[in-house]
Design an enzyme around this catalytic site. Structure first.
Site, PDB file in Angstrom:
ATOM      1  N   ALA A   7       0.832  -1.200   0.000  1.00 25.70           N
ATOM      2  CA  ALA A   7       0.000   0.000   0.000  1.00 25.70           C
ATOM      3  C   ALA A   7       0.871   1.256   0.000  1.00 25.70           C
ATOM      4  O   ALA A   7       1.952   1.279   0.585  1.00 25.70           O
ATOM      5  CB  ALA A   7      -0.923   0.011   1.212  1.00 25.70           C
ATOM      6  N   HIS A   8       0.386   2.313  -0.660  1.00 27.55           N
ATOM      7  CA  HIS A   8       1.085   3.592  -0.631  1.00 27.55           C
ATOM      8  C   HIS A   8       0.832   4.264   0.715  1.00 27.55           C
ATOM      9  O   HIS A   8      -0.309   4.317   1.183  1.00 27.55           O
ATOM     10  CB  HIS A   8       0.596   4.493  -1.765  1.00 27.55           C
ATOM     11  CG  HIS A   8       1.489   5.656  -2.043  1.00 27.55           C
ATOM     12  ND1 HIS A   8       1.605   6.726  -1.179  1.00 27.55           N
ATOM     13  CD2 HIS A   8       2.324   5.919  -3.084  1.00 27.55           C
ATOM     14  CE1 HIS A   8       2.462   7.604  -1.681  1.00 27.55           C
ATOM     15  NE2 HIS A   8       2.918   7.136  -2.830  1.00 27.55           N
ATOM     16  N   PRO A   9       1.894   4.798   1.362  1.00 32.24           N
ATOM     17  CA  PRO A   9       1.687   5.364   2.699  1.00 32.24           C
ATOM     18  C   PRO A   9       0.903   6.666   2.713  1.00 32.24           C
ATOM     19  O   PRO A   9       0.350   7.033   3.749  1.00 32.24           O
ATOM     20  CB  PRO A   9       3.115   5.597   3.204  1.00 32.24           C
ATOM     21  CG  PRO A   9       3.940   5.730   1.971  1.00 32.24           C
ATOM     22  CD  PRO A   9       3.308   4.809   0.972  1.00 32.24           C
TER      23      PRO A   9
END
Length: 386
Positions: free
Chosen positions: A229-231
């Protein structure tokens, strides 16, 4: 019809190399047409030859990083065989090495010594930490540099840091060595003098870490480890389809968010849900958003999800396995594969990513250990049996 010249035709490289970083750099030069003479220990050779035996009994690392080279076995502990290396260096344009710390100085192969004898020779030294500073004698391998440069600290799941699945520290150092050598060749064409190219694995990978370094130093804390996942963006990451296959997709702006709700989720009301009305709120409410997406995707196959994403103009990719990458239709359609000869038979290999008009990468053979020793010695007029 005259064959097209390769960009580095006429350039000779002598490589005292092992493992990945230096071999990967010199292979780029070989692909551009340089003659690369790889010096190996008799009977043993580059220890990367023994990393595995998965490619027709050969090492997957070795066949990848060593095509197009000539293998010359020399025992550099012997005076006569050291003299062979000196003869080669006197005729070479580039010398590249990644020996253990201090080894080149002990062997008289450091830049000051070589430059005094061969003022036009370009010398490329690859090491873990460089030849100065408190770590200059410290051994360095890819995984250790991933740790030292902080890459492992920002990679993986929240409770489980992870290494990358490729030798990225070696590769980054090899690519900077390759580009540095090309730059040195341009500079020598202007000045007539050889120069030193020094590349350290730590500095190469630390450069690639500049985003999280800036984020942590100026923001106070590093980017969170979020797995795939992108932070800082939602939705952006890995999502399973109903057939058990995974998709990666991500959004960049509010226009795409609306398109995603309409064309992919097929529920326009979600676009105006107050929990998801901005990217900041979507990140805060990521768990609820992911649950909505999972519910929608559960009724669809991966291909159906990818089709909806494409129709909605949402950037995406299947989460491909290695076998799916090998058979990727884009690589096949663009003709990126070539046959390369090895001692165990032909294998398939990808063309280098930089495509130059009017020429094609040399894509030479993978050498057997010592395959070219006799021919190179004969070329130099040397008989080591006497």
């Amino acid at each position: 019809m005259t064959a097209a010249l390769n960009p580095l035709d006429g350039i000779t490289v002598v490589a005292l190399e092992h493992a990945v970083a230096a071999p990967f750099a010199s292979r780029q030069l070989a692909d551009l047409g340089a003659r690369v003479i790889k010096i190996e220990r008799p009977g043993v050779g580059d220890f990367a030859r023994g990393y595995d035996g998965t490619v027709l009994g050969l090492s997957s690392f070795f066949v990848w990083a060593n095509r197009g080279k000539e293998s010359l076995c020399l025992n550099l502990e012997q005076t006569a065989e050291r003299a062979v290396l000196q003869r080669l260096l006197g005729q070479a344009d580039v010398f590249i090495q990644n020996l253990a710390p201090g080894a080149t100085q002990r062997k008289g192969l450091d830049f000051p010594s070589l430059h005094a004898q061969f003022p036009k020779l370009i010398v490329c030294d690859i090491s873990g930490y460089g030849d100065s500073g408190p770590f200059h004698q410290k051994k360095a391998y890819d995984l250790l540099i991933q740790a030292a440069a902080g890459l492992i600290s920002v990679t993986g799941a929240p409770d489980a840091p992870a290494r990358t699945g490729i030798s990225i520290a070696d590769i980054s150092a090899g690519m900077y060595a390759y580009s540095g050598i090309l730059t040195a060749l341009l500079q020598r064409a202007r000045t007539g003098a050889g120069l030193r190219v020094e590349v350290t694995m730590l500095e190469a990978l630390a450069e690639w870490m500049s985003y999280p370094l800036n984020f942590a130093h100026y923001g106070g804390s590093p980017p969170a480890r979020n797995g795939v996942a992108h932070p800082a963006i939602a939705p952006y990451g890995q999502y399973p389809a109903g057939d058990g296959k995974d998709i990666i997709f991500g959004l960049q702006n509010e226009r795409e968010w609306v398109r995603f709700c309409v064309d992919v989720l097929q529920d326009p009301a979600v676009a105006t849900d107050e929990r998801f009305s901005s990217n900041v709120l979507r990140v805060i409410n990521r768990q609820a958003l992911d649950a909505l997406i999972a519910e929608c995707f559960a009724a669809l196959s991966r291909d159906e999800v990818l089709r909806r994403l494409d129709e909605g103009g949402i950037a995406n990719s299947a989460l491909n396995s290695m076998h799916e990458v090998w058979d990727h239709p884009q690589l096949a359609a663009r003709g990126r594969w070539r046959d390369v000869a090895t001692p165990a038979g032909p294998i398939r290999a990808l063309l280098p990513p930089a495509t130059l008009s009017g020429t094609e990468a040399a894509m030479g053979d993978v050498p057997a250990l010592g395959q070219h020793t006799e021919a190179i010695l004969a070329e130099l007029g040397i008989d080591l049996t006497m």
